[in-house]
Write a protein that holds these residues in place. Structure first.
Motif, PDB file in Angstrom:
ATOM      1  N   ASN A 243      33.154  41.220  59.297  1.00 56.37           N
ATOM      2  CA  ASN A 243      32.578  40.498  58.160  1.00 56.37           C
ATOM      3  C   ASN A 243      32.110  41.369  56.988  1.00 56.37           C
ATOM      4  O   ASN A 243      31.314  40.914  56.177  1.00 56.37           O
ATOM      5  CB  ASN A 243      31.399  39.632  58.622  1.00 56.37           C
ATOM      6  N   ARG A 244      32.594  42.591  56.897  1.00 60.39           N
ATOM      7  CA  ARG A 244      32.178  43.449  55.785  1.00 60.39           C
ATOM      8  C   ARG A 244      33.389  44.130  55.147  1.00 60.39           C
ATOM      9  O   ARG A 244      33.592  45.335  55.295  1.00 60.39           O
ATOM     10  CB  ARG A 244      31.158  44.493  56.266  1.00 60.39           C
ATOM     11  N   PRO A 245      34.208  43.383  54.390  1.00 61.76           N
ATOM     12  CA  PRO A 245      35.382  43.992  53.756  1.00 61.76           C
ATOM     13  C   PRO A 245      35.019  45.100  52.762  1.00 61.76           C
ATOM     14  O   PRO A 245      35.840  45.987  52.508  1.00 61.76           O
ATOM     15  CB  PRO A 245      36.065  42.806  53.056  1.00 61.76           C
ATOM     16  N   LYS A 246      33.801  45.062  52.220  1.00 62.63           N
ATOM     17  CA  LYS A 246      33.399  46.105  51.273  1.00 62.63           C
ATOM     18  C   LYS A 246      33.347  47.488  51.932  1.00 62.63           C
ATOM     19  O   LYS A 246      33.394  48.511  51.249  1.00 62.63           O
ATOM     20  CB  LYS A 246      32.030  45.788  50.672  1.00 62.63           C
ATOM     21  N   GLN A 247      33.252  47.523  53.260  1.00 68.41           N
ATOM     22  CA  GLN A 247      33.156  48.795  53.976  1.00 68.41           C
ATOM     23  C   GLN A 247      34.516  49.329  54.429  1.00 68.41           C
ATOM     24  O   GLN A 247      34.604  50.423  54.978  1.00 68.41           O
ATOM     25  CB  GLN A 247      32.242  48.626  55.205  1.00 68.41           C
ATOM     26  N   VAL A 248      35.575  48.574  54.197  1.00 69.01           N
ATOM     27  CA  VAL A 248      36.892  48.935  54.740  1.00 69.01           C
ATOM     28  C   VAL A 248      37.373  50.288  54.219  1.00 69.01           C
ATOM     29  O   VAL A 248      37.832  51.147  54.987  1.00 69.01           O
ATOM     30  CB  VAL A 248      37.932  47.833  54.434  1.00 69.01           C
ATOM     31  N   LYS A 249      37.280  50.501  52.925  1.00 69.98           N
ATOM     32  CA  LYS A 249      37.836  51.724  52.327  1.00 69.98           C
ATOM     33  C   LYS A 249      37.187  52.971  52.908  1.00 69.98           C
ATOM     34  O   LYS A 249      37.882  53.911  53.327  1.00 69.98           O
ATOM     35  CB  LYS A 249      37.669  51.694  50.812  1.00 69.98           C
ATOM     36  N   LYS A 250      35.858  52.996  52.954  1.00 70.67           N
ATOM     37  CA  LYS A 250      35.182  54.197  53.447  1.00 70.67           C
ATOM     38  C   LYS A 250      35.425  54.415  54.942  1.00 70.67           C
ATOM     39  O   LYS A 250      35.537  55.548  55.405  1.00 70.67           O
ATOM     40  CB  LYS A 250      33.690  54.152  53.145  1.00 70.67           C
ATOM     41  N   ILE A 251      35.559  53.310  55.700  1.00 73.12           N
ATOM     42  CA  ILE A 251      35.841  53.443  57.130  1.00 73.12           C
ATOM     43  C   ILE A 251      37.271  53.942  57.344  1.00 73.12           C
ATOM     44  O   ILE A 251      37.534  54.775  58.214  1.00 73.12           O
ATOM     45  CB  ILE A 251      35.580  52.098  57.847  1.00 73.12           C
ATOM     46  N   HIS A 252      38.191  53.457  56.526  1.00 70.11           N
ATOM     47  CA  HIS A 252      39.570  53.950  56.608  1.00 70.11           C
ATOM     48  C   HIS A 252      39.623  55.455  56.324  1.00 70.11           C
ATOM     49  O   HIS A 252      40.304  56.207  57.035  1.00 70.11           O
ATOM     50  CB  HIS A 252      40.457  53.207  55.621  1.00 70.11           C
ATOM     51  N   HIS A 253      38.922  55.887  55.314  1.00 68.79           N
ATOM     52  CA  HIS A 253      38.948  57.308  54.966  1.00 68.79           C
ATOM     53  C   HIS A 253      38.273  58.164  56.038  1.00 68.79           C
ATOM     54  O   HIS A 253      38.653  59.319  56.236  1.00 68.79           O
ATOM     55  CB  HIS A 253      38.285  57.534  53.611  1.00 68.79           C
ATOM     56  N   ALA A 254      37.303  57.590  56.747  1.00 67.57           N
ATOM     57  CA  ALA A 254      36.642  58.331  57.826  1.00 67.57           C
ATOM     58  C   ALA A 254      37.542  58.452  59.050  1.00 67.57           C
ATOM     59  O   ALA A 254      37.423  59.400  59.830  1.00 67.57           O
ATOM     60  CB  ALA A 254      35.332  57.642  58.213  1.00 67.57           C
ATOM     61  N   SER A 255      38.441  57.461  59.216  1.00 67.27           N
ATOM     62  CA  SER A 255      39.323  57.458  60.383  1.00 67.27           C
ATOM     63  C   SER A 255      40.713  56.987  59.944  1.00 67.27           C
ATOM     64  O   SER A 255      41.155  55.880  60.288  1.00 67.27           O
ATOM     65  CB  SER A 255      38.746  56.533  61.471  1.00 67.27           C
ATOM     66  N   PRO A 256      41.436  57.805  59.178  1.00 63.75           N
ATOM     67  CA  PRO A 256      42.673  57.367  58.515  1.00 63.75           C
ATOM     68  C   PRO A 256      43.814  57.015  59.450  1.00 63.75           C
ATOM     69  O   PRO A 256      44.753  56.320  59.042  1.00 63.75           O
ATOM     70  CB  PRO A 256      43.045  58.569  57.635  1.00 63.75           C
ATOM     71  N   ASN A 257      43.763  57.464  60.682  1.00 61.05           N
ATOM     72  CA  ASN A 257      44.854  57.163  61.626  1.00 61.05           C
ATOM     73  C   ASN A 257      44.593  55.915  62.463  1.00 61.05           C
ATOM     74  O   ASN A 257      45.422  55.545  63.293  1.00 61.05           O
ATOM     75  CB  ASN A 257      45.086  58.367  62.543  1.00 61.05           C
ATOM     76  N   SER A 258      43.451  55.290  62.256  1.00 59.99           N
ATOM     77  CA  SER A 258      43.096  54.100  63.037  1.00 59.99           C
ATOM     78  C   SER A 258      43.666  52.835  62.404  1.00 59.99           C
ATOM     79  O   SER A 258      43.711  52.702  61.177  1.00 59.99           O
ATOM     80  CB  SER A 258      41.574  53.954  63.131  1.00 59.99           C
ATOM     81  N   ILE A 259      44.071  51.910  63.259  1.00 56.02           N
ATOM     82  CA  ILE A 259      44.380  50.556  62.810  1.00 56.02           C
ATOM     83  C   ILE A 259      43.067  49.888  62.409  1.00 56.02           C
ATOM     84  O   ILE A 259      42.068  49.983  63.128  1.00 56.02           O
ATOM     85  CB  ILE A 259      45.061  49.753  63.941  1.00 56.02           C
TER      86      ILE A 259
END
Length: 380
Positions: A87-103
Motif C-alpha cells: 500500500n505504499r507506491p511512493k516507496q517503490v523507487k527507493k526500495i527498487h534502488h536498494a534491491s535492484p535485482n528483486s522482483i
C-alpha cells in the motif's frame, strides 16, 4: 525463494492493534513461510521485540519516525528474490534502488494513486519499477488503471479473507455457547442485536445508524445497536466526532452500546452475538474486511454501494446493498426488514458462509498471491 513483506508505517505486525493490511499479512504469512524464507518488516511496538523469529517467520521492526529509510538500509544489506510492498507506491523507487535485482510486488489496499496522495511523476516511476500490482478489489484496480492504463496488464485483483477455523457455526454447540457468553457479558441477552464494527469516523457512518435506531426501536423495542470500535483502531480517545456520537445516542442510551476497541482475535465471538451486521460507509470503501468476517460468522449483512463493498455482498443473496447511503431512512428500512425476516436472515447467513468457504479463506488469498509472484518471476 527469499521473500520480504514491507508492512505500512501505521500499525505493527502481527496485528495486535488491528488493521486490515496487518490482518491480511497475519493470515497469508504462514502459507508462504511453509515454502519460502519470509521476512516481515513493520514498525516497532512496545509489546514486541525489535527482531524476532516466530513460527519460522523473521520479524524486523523499526521506529515509525524513520521507518522506510531504515527498511531501505536493511534491504540493501540482504538479497531478496521478491519484495512485496503493501500500500505504499511512493516507496517503490527507493526500495527498487536498494534491491535492484528483486522482483517488486506492490499491493494496493486504498486509492493510493489518487493525485492527492502521489504526484504523477512518482506514480509513473512506481509503475515502471513494479513488476506486478495486486488490489483488494476491482474498484481499487480501476482507481489505478483508469488513471494509468499502462498498469492494467500488471494488475490482478487478490481479495482478502479470513481464517475460517476461528468462526464456529452458529448452530454448533460451541457457536451457541459463545453467543450466549458474549450476550451475557454485554447484557444483551434477549435483544435483537444490530452490529457496527469499525473505526468511529464520519466516513464509516455510525452516526447514520444511531439516527436510524430512533425509528427502529419504535417497531422493535428490544433492539440494540452495538457499536464496536475506537477512534483509531486501538485508540479509544474522544474527538469531536466521537463526542457527537455519544450525544446523539444519549436520548436512547438503553438501545445503544459502545464497546470501544475490541482486539481482532475477539471479533469472531462478537459477531456470533449479533443478529445483523451493518456497514454504513459513506466513502469509497476499498472493500471493508468486516464483510468477510461477518459472512464467516453467518450474519446477514447490510452494506452500502460504495467502492468495493458490493463485490462480495450480493443484494438479496447474502445481504442487502443500499444505494442511498446518505439517507437514514434507507438503513431504518433495511434493518426493520431483516429483523422482521428471521428465515431470510438465516438464508443470507448460510449463503455468506458458503461464499467465504469457497472463495475467501486466507488460503485462497495466499494461493492467488503466489500465482502473481510466480508469473512475475517468469516474466523477469
Amino acid at each position: 525463494m527469499k521473500i520480504a513483506f514491507i508492512c505500512t508505517e501505521k500499525l505493527p505486525s502481527p496485528a495486535i492493534k488491528g488493521g486490515a493490511i496487518q490482518l491480511m499479512i497475519d493470515g497469508i504469512a504462514p502459507y508462504f513461510a511453509k515454502k519460502h524464507s519470509l521476512t516481515i518488516y513493520s514498525i516497532v511496538e512496545p509489546q514486541l521485540p525489535a527482531k524476532s523469529i516466530e513460527n519460522g517467520i523473521q520479524y524486523v521492526r523499526f521506529p515509525q519516525v524513520n521507518y522506510y529509510n531504515d527498511v531501505v538500509k536493511d534491504l540493501s544489506q540482504h538479497s531478496f528474490d521478491l519484495i512485496h510492498i503493501f500500500n505504499r507506491p511512493k516507496q517503490v523507487k527507493k526500495i527498487h534502488h536498494a534491491s535492484p535485482n528483486s522482483i517488486i510486488i506492490t499491493s494496493l489496499h486504498n486509492d493510493m494513486f489518487s493525485p492527492l496522495k502521489i504526484a504523477e511523476s512518482e506514480a509513473k516511476e512506481a509503475i515502471q519499477y513494479t513488476n506486478a500490482f495486486t488490489t483488494v478489489s476491482e474498484y481499487i484496480k480501476r482507481t489505478l488503471t483508469d488513471r494509468y492504463p499502462k498498469a492494467k496488464e500488471k494488475t490482478t485483483v487478490v481479495y482478502s479473507g479470513v481464517d475460517i477455523n476461528n468462526y464456529p457455526l452458529r448452530s454448533s454447540q460451541k457457536g451457541k455457547a459463545i453467543r450466549q457468553q458474549i450476550r451475557n457479558k454485554l447484557q444483551i441477552d434477549e435483544k435483537k442485536v444490530i452490529l457496527f464494527v469499525g473505526r468511529l469516523s464520519k466516513t464509516k457512518g455510525p452516526d447514520l445508524l444511531i439516527k436510524a435506531m430512533y425509528d427502529v426501536i419504535k417497531e422493535h423495542p428490544n433492539a440494540v445497536l452495538v457499536i464496536v470500535g475506537g477512534k483509531w483502531f486501538s485508540d479509544n480517545g474522544v474527538n469531536d466526532y466521537v463526542r457527537s456520537l455519544y450525544e446523539l445516542a444519549a436520548p436512547i442510551k438503553n438501545h445503544i452500546l459502545f464497546t470501544n476497541f475490541v482486539p481482532s482475535k475477539d471479533i469472531p465471538n462478537i459477531l456470533l452475538a449479533g443478529d445483523v451486521l451493518v456497514c454504513s460507509s459513506r466513502w469509497h470503501e476499498p472493500l471493508a474486511r468486516i464483510h468477510y468476517e461477518a459472512m464467516a460468522a453467518q450474519l446477514p449483512i447490510i452494506t452500502t454501494n460504495r467502492g468495493g463493498n458490493a463485490e462480495v455482498i450480493f443484494h438479496d443473496f447474502n445481504g442487502l446493498v443500499i444505494d442511498h447511503y446518505y439517507q437514514v431512512e434507507s438503513f431504518t428500512k433495511c434493518i426493520n426488514f431483516l429483523l422482521n425476516s428471521p428465515e431470510l436472515c438465516q438464508r443470507f447467513g448460510k449463503n455468506g458462509r458458503l461464499l467465504t468457504e469457497m472463495n475467501f479463506k486466507f488460503e485462497h488469498t495466499a494461493t492467488r498471491l503466489e500465482s502473481v509472484y510466480e508469473k512475475a518471476m517468469k516474466q523477469k
